[in-house]
Design an enzyme around this catalytic site. Structure first.
Site, PDB file in Angstrom:
ATOM      1  N   ALA A  66       0.867  -1.173   0.000  1.00  0.00           N
ATOM      2  CA  ALA A  66       0.000   0.000   0.000  1.00  0.00           C
ATOM      3  C   ALA A  66       0.906   1.225   0.000  1.00  0.00           C
ATOM      4  CB  ALA A  66      -0.889  -0.010   1.236  1.00  0.00           C
ATOM      5  N   GLY A 111       0.518  -4.905   0.843  1.00  0.00           N
ATOM      6  CA  GLY A 111      -0.530  -4.857  -0.181  1.00  0.00           C
ATOM      7  C   GLY A 111      -0.141  -5.573  -1.474  1.00  0.00           C
ATOM      8  N   GLU A 114      -0.816  -9.086  -0.804  1.00  0.00           N
ATOM      9  CA  GLU A 114      -2.280  -9.247  -0.778  1.00  0.00           C
ATOM     10  C   GLU A 114      -2.878  -9.246  -2.182  1.00  0.00           C
ATOM     11  OE1 GLU A 114      -2.255  -6.044   2.113  1.00  0.00           O
ATOM     12  OE2 GLU A 114      -3.413  -7.296   3.489  1.00  0.00           O
ATOM     13  N   GLU A 134       3.685  -4.829   7.885  1.00  0.00           N
ATOM     14  CA  GLU A 134       2.738  -3.877   8.486  1.00  0.00           C
ATOM     15  C   GLU A 134       2.935  -3.609   9.970  1.00  0.00           C
ATOM     16  OE1 GLU A 134       1.864  -6.066   6.170  1.00  0.00           O
ATOM     17  OE2 GLU A 134       0.427  -5.132   4.787  1.00  0.00           O
TER      18      GLU A 134
HETATM   19  N1  CAA Z   1       4.644   3.218  -0.458  1.00  0.00           N
HETATM   20  C1  CAA Z   1       5.088   4.383  -0.983  1.00  0.00           C
HETATM   21  N2  CAA Z   1       6.283   4.518  -1.564  1.00  0.00           N
HETATM   22  C2  CAA Z   1       7.064   3.423  -1.616  1.00  0.00           C
HETATM   23  C3  CAA Z   1       6.671   2.186  -1.098  1.00  0.00           C
HETATM   24  C4  CAA Z   1       5.404   2.110  -0.485  1.00  0.00           C
HETATM   25  N3  CAA Z   1       4.933   0.956   0.012  1.00  0.00           N
HETATM   26  N4  CAA Z   1       7.669   1.296  -1.272  1.00  0.00           N
HETATM   27  C5  CAA Z   1       8.657   1.954  -1.912  1.00  0.00           C
HETATM   28  N5  CAA Z   1       8.286   3.243  -2.126  1.00  0.00           N
HETATM   29  C6  CAA Z   1       9.086   4.295  -2.767  1.00  0.00           C
HETATM   30  C7  CAA Z   1      10.175   4.778  -1.858  1.00  0.00           C
HETATM   31  O1  CAA Z   1       9.678   5.735  -0.943  1.00  0.00           O
HETATM   32  C8  CAA Z   1      11.151   5.352  -2.854  1.00  0.00           C
HETATM   33  O2  CAA Z   1      10.668   6.632  -3.259  1.00  0.00           O
HETATM   34  P1  CAA Z   1      11.661   7.910  -3.224  1.00  0.00           P
HETATM   35  O3  CAA Z   1      12.680   7.591  -4.266  1.00  0.00           O
HETATM   36  O4  CAA Z   1      10.745   9.043  -3.576  1.00  0.00           O
HETATM   37  O5  CAA Z   1      12.251   7.975  -1.854  1.00  0.00           O
HETATM   38  C9  CAA Z   1      11.011   4.435  -4.058  1.00  0.00           C
HETATM   39  O6  CAA Z   1       9.756   3.767  -3.901  1.00  0.00           O
HETATM   40  C10 CAA Z   1      12.096   3.367  -4.109  1.00  0.00           C
HETATM   41  O7  CAA Z   1      12.111   2.679  -2.877  1.00  0.00           O
HETATM   42  P2  CAA Z   1      13.432   2.514  -1.966  1.00  0.00           P
HETATM   43  O8  CAA Z   1      14.386   3.613  -2.235  1.00  0.00           O
HETATM   44  O9  CAA Z   1      12.989   2.289  -0.559  1.00  0.00           O
HETATM   45  O10 CAA Z   1      14.003   1.162  -2.594  1.00  0.00           O
HETATM   46  P3  CAA Z   1      14.976   0.108  -1.860  1.00  0.00           P
HETATM   47  O11 CAA Z   1      15.441  -0.815  -2.923  1.00  0.00           O
HETATM   48  O12 CAA Z   1      15.982   0.805  -1.030  1.00  0.00           O
HETATM   49  O13 CAA Z   1      14.023  -0.708  -0.853  1.00  0.00           O
HETATM   50  C11 CAA Z   1      12.010  -1.893  -0.199  1.00  0.00           C
HETATM   51  C12 CAA Z   1      13.001  -1.547  -1.350  1.00  0.00           C
HETATM   52  C13 CAA Z   1      12.733  -2.756   0.825  1.00  0.00           C
HETATM   53  C14 CAA Z   1      10.869  -2.660  -0.837  1.00  0.00           C
HETATM   54  C15 CAA Z   1      11.538  -0.576   0.446  1.00  0.00           C
HETATM   55  O14 CAA Z   1      11.097   0.309  -0.577  1.00  0.00           O
HETATM   56  C16 CAA Z   1      10.396  -0.775   1.399  1.00  0.00           C
HETATM   57  O15 CAA Z   1      10.612  -1.218   2.504  1.00  0.00           O
HETATM   58  N6  CAA Z   1       9.159  -0.390   0.988  1.00  0.00           N
HETATM   59  C17 CAA Z   1       8.004  -0.466   1.828  1.00  0.00           C
HETATM   60  C18 CAA Z   1       7.525  -1.912   1.982  1.00  0.00           C
HETATM   61  C19 CAA Z   1       6.367  -1.974   2.943  1.00  0.00           C
HETATM   62  O16 CAA Z   1       6.472  -1.701   4.127  1.00  0.00           O
HETATM   63  N7  CAA Z   1       5.198  -2.373   2.400  1.00  0.00           N
HETATM   64  C20 CAA Z   1       4.003  -2.549   3.193  1.00  0.00           C
HETATM   65  C21 CAA Z   1       3.217  -1.287   3.173  1.00  0.00           C
HETATM   66  S1  CAA Z   1       1.926  -1.318   4.345  1.00  0.00           S
HETATM   67  C22 CAA Z   1       0.646  -2.085   3.572  1.00  0.00           C
HETATM   68  O17 CAA Z   1       0.745  -2.629   2.494  1.00  0.00           O
HETATM   69  C23 CAA Z   1      -0.612  -2.001   4.379  1.00  0.00           C
HETATM   70  C24 CAA Z   1      -1.774  -2.819   3.926  1.00  0.00           C
HETATM   71  O18 CAA Z   1      -1.781  -4.046   3.859  1.00  0.00           O
HETATM   72  C25 CAA Z   1      -2.986  -2.102   3.658  1.00  0.00           C
END
Ligand code: CAA
Length: 260
Positions: A66, A111, A114, A134
């Protein structure tokens, strides 16, 4: 509109859905969910599409979850609306009459996991990374991950994954039963296409009914589910494909199906 965040391409009776927001690792913003619904409208109405393949644009991610930047600003009511919208979208995906295959070409977190759980079959490779981050963000999976993962691999394994928020790579995801197939990077798409071809060799209405009975039946008491199966089976005896399938067997030739 020019820059769609979800793309649909149709080739050889396969509908290719691509989540196309690589600059944010295909995170599921409200805009992505809106565009996904538009694509689902087209898939539902298509007479041509017989199998759907879902994947993510770019080299790194299927879908990284998400949209955390959007959720950062949400009130509880807005969160409720966002989760409801996503769940309605994913339920539409899961209810498609066509079989669906997710090609996990990288991160499938939160997400993204999911979304993949709302398809019928998942294919990954060594660099596939799945998991539920999450609780590390102070929330829980909100796009039905608690439920669809439990139904796929059981509650205890799901609890471990969700409570620890640990990520799991391709091999382990395969062993846990999250992935149906583990293939090499080069084979990711072709193995999905081979699977699609194997499905499309069979009678379309029979495949459709099989999916429907499995989907709906899994939410019914066994007795009612078996009854549903029996009724679907009887209905298929009214189709030309059933006549052709059995006649071809008797005549020792390959069947030619035509969807009626
Ligand atoms: N939401 C918004 N932006 C995201 C994102 C997310 N879930 N995942 C990655 N991005 C963005 C980053 O912010 C970054 O943007 P900027 O360049 O503007 O900073 C861009 O995508 C590239 O990401 P990273 O620089 O972080 O890439 P990385 O290779 O260093 O790391 C990763 C990759 C480990 C996947 C890391 O991006 C990460 O941890 N992302 C989040 C994963 C996460 O926590 N997902 C669960 C979300 S909660 C959810 O999904 C709730 C639900 O069930 C409803």
């Amino acid at each position: 509109k020019m820059s769609k965040t979800v793309l649909l391409e149709v080739k050889n009776s396969i509908g290719y859905i691509t989540i196309n927001r690589p600059e944010a690792l295909n995170a599921l913003s409200s805009q992505v969910l809106t565009d996904f619904n538009d694509v689902l409208d087209q898939v539902e109405q298509s007479e041509e599409i017989r199998v759907v393949i879902v994947t993510g644009a770019g080299e790194k991610a299927f879908v990284a979850g998400a949209d955390i930047k959007e959720m950062d600003l949400m009130s509880p009511i807005q969160a409720f609306e966002y989760m409801t919208f996503a769940n309605n979208t994913f339920t539409r995906l899961s209810d498609l009459r066509q079989p669906t295959i997710a090609v996990l070409n990288g991160y499938a977190l939160g997400g993204g996991m999911e979304l993949a759980l709302s398809t019928d079959i998942r294919i990954g490779f060594e660099k596939t990374v799945v998991g539920f981050p999450e609780v590390g963000l102070g929330i829980i999976p909100g796009f039905a991950g608690t439920q669809r993962m439990s139904r796929l691999i059981g509650t205890s394994r799901t609890k471990e994954l969700i409570f620890t928020a640990r990520t799991v790579k391709g091999q382990e995801a395969y062993e846990l039963g999250i992935l149906n197939k583990l293939v090499s990077a080069e084979e990711l798409l072709t193995s999905a296409e081979e699977l699609a071809a194997a499905i499309m060799k069979n009678a379309p209405l029979a495949v459709e009914k099989a999916k429907h009975v499995i989907q709906v039946g899994s939410e019914l008491p066994l007795k009612n589910a078996i009854r549903l199966e029996t009724e679907a089976e009887a209905l298929l005896f009214s189709t030309e494909d059933k006549v052709e399938g059995m006649r071809a067997f008797v005549e020792k030739r390959k069947p030619v199906f035509n969807r009626k």
